[in-house]
Design a protein around this motif. Structure first.
Motif, PDB file in Angstrom:
ATOM      1  N   HIS A  83       0.813  -1.224   0.000  1.00  0.00           N
ATOM      2  CA  HIS A  83       0.000   0.000   0.000  1.00  0.00           C
ATOM      3  C   HIS A  83       0.842   1.269   0.000  1.00  0.00           C
ATOM      4  O   HIS A  83       0.384   2.316  -0.452  1.00  0.00           O
ATOM      5  CB  HIS A  83      -0.964   0.000   1.195  1.00  0.00           C
ATOM      6  N   TRP A  86       1.083   2.604  -3.421  1.00  0.00           N
ATOM      7  CA  TRP A  86      -0.080   3.374  -3.857  1.00  0.00           C
ATOM      8  C   TRP A  86       0.123   4.846  -3.517  1.00  0.00           C
ATOM      9  O   TRP A  86      -0.224   5.736  -4.310  1.00  0.00           O
ATOM     10  CB  TRP A  86      -1.353   2.898  -3.150  1.00  0.00           C
ATOM     11  N   THR A 163      -5.757   7.317  -4.760  1.00  0.00           N
ATOM     12  CA  THR A 163      -5.847   5.864  -4.595  1.00  0.00           C
ATOM     13  C   THR A 163      -5.812   5.479  -3.122  1.00  0.00           C
ATOM     14  O   THR A 163      -6.604   4.651  -2.655  1.00  0.00           O
ATOM     15  CB  THR A 163      -4.683   5.175  -5.327  1.00  0.00           C
ATOM     16  N   SER A 167      -9.202   4.084  -1.494  1.00  0.00           N
ATOM     17  CA  SER A 167      -9.149   2.633  -1.297  1.00  0.00           C
ATOM     18  C   SER A 167      -9.147   2.292   0.178  1.00  0.00           C
ATOM     19  O   SER A 167      -9.818   1.363   0.617  1.00  0.00           O
ATOM     20  CB  SER A 167      -7.914   2.039  -1.975  1.00  0.00           C
ATOM     21  N   HIS A 168      -8.430   3.091   0.980  1.00  0.00           N
ATOM     22  CA  HIS A 168      -8.387   2.800   2.410  1.00  0.00           C
ATOM     23  C   HIS A 168      -9.697   3.154   3.091  1.00  0.00           C
ATOM     24  O   HIS A 168     -10.109   2.463   4.027  1.00  0.00           O
ATOM     25  CB  HIS A 168      -7.214   3.529   3.072  1.00  0.00           C
ATOM     26  N   THR A 170     -12.595   2.755   1.880  1.00  0.00           N
ATOM     27  CA  THR A 170     -13.486   1.627   1.596  1.00  0.00           C
ATOM     28  C   THR A 170     -12.997   0.348   2.253  1.00  0.00           C
ATOM     29  O   THR A 170     -13.764  -0.379   2.896  1.00  0.00           O
ATOM     30  CB  THR A 170     -13.601   1.417   0.069  1.00  0.00           C
TER      31      THR A 170
END
Length: 226
Positions: A83, A86, A163, A167-168, A170
């Motif tokens: 991650h 990202w 991102t 993304s985190h 969610t």
């Protein structure tokens, strides 16, 4: 009261204090700048790159009575791997130098937060790491998606620059249900006390990371809100 509910209740004042940090409240009002966002991403890189090593250290330090947690930690390790890359991609999408961010040193507040996490595992109770999980994932669920929206629109940044936040926001929403289940299986009073103590400190330490970020200058705010 379940342990998870007690954990939330007993850390409520620390959580509220962290969320009241000026840069967070300003961001939610649309008072943003590219410099502040990239500074946030840079510090995020410096703590997120330790997530998997911290999870591995926690797993290795578990006493036999907590062997049942190893499978859950393995799942976290698998989901969190990579991650930090990202975040570097987000920095590049902002038009900034991702490799310079990779080579940079973390800010003092970030370095201290990460050091405290390792110290809690090695010198104290490895379960104290779940205090950090509560703070980072809980803050992500509460703020990440809102912050992404508040930052992107005024600055006109592409989706590719968000991102990590999106993304985190969610992913951590999914994690919180699993985290609640795990915490409600922690029955030892000393373990519970150590997790609560760590969470209180991590709220302070993570708040200090945000306090260390540069506030948007009035001219920058005026430009993006015009």
């Amino acid at each position: 009261m379940s342990f998870h509910a007690r954990l939330l209740a007993e850390t409520a004042s620390e959580r509220a204090l962290m969320q009241s940090v000026p840069i967070i409240q300003g961001c939610l009002r649309g008072e943003v700048s590219l410099a502040s966002y990239v500074a946030f991403l840079r510090e995020a890189f410096h703590h997120v790159r330790h997530t998997v090593p911290l999870l591995q250290a926690c797993k290795a330090a578990l006493p036999p009575r907590h062997a049942w947690l190893r499978e859950a930690l393995d799942e976290y390790i698998e989901e969190e791997a990579g991650h930090e890359e990202w975040i570097l991609a987000d920095i590049a999408a902002c038009g900034c130098d991702a490799q310079a961010a990779r080579a940079s040193r973390p800010g003092v507040a970030t370095e201290l937060m990460v050091a405290y996490a390792y110290d809690g595992i090695a010198r104290g109770n490895p379960l104290s790491f779940f205090g950090m999980v509560l703070v980072l994932e809980g803050s992500s669920v509460a703020l990440a998606l809102l912050a992404a929206e508040a930052i992107q629109k005024p600055l006109g940044l592409p989706d590719a620059a968000f991102t990590y936040l999106r993304s985190h926001g969610t992913l951590d929403l999914e994690h919180t249900a699993h985290f609640q289940q795990l915490m409600d299986l922690i029955e030892d009073e000393r373990d519970q006390a150590d997790i609560i103590h760590a969470a209180k400190l991590f709220y302070r330490l993570y708040g200090d990371v945000f306090r260390s970020l540069p506030l948007p200058r009035e001219t920058e705010v005026a430009e993006v809100m015009a």
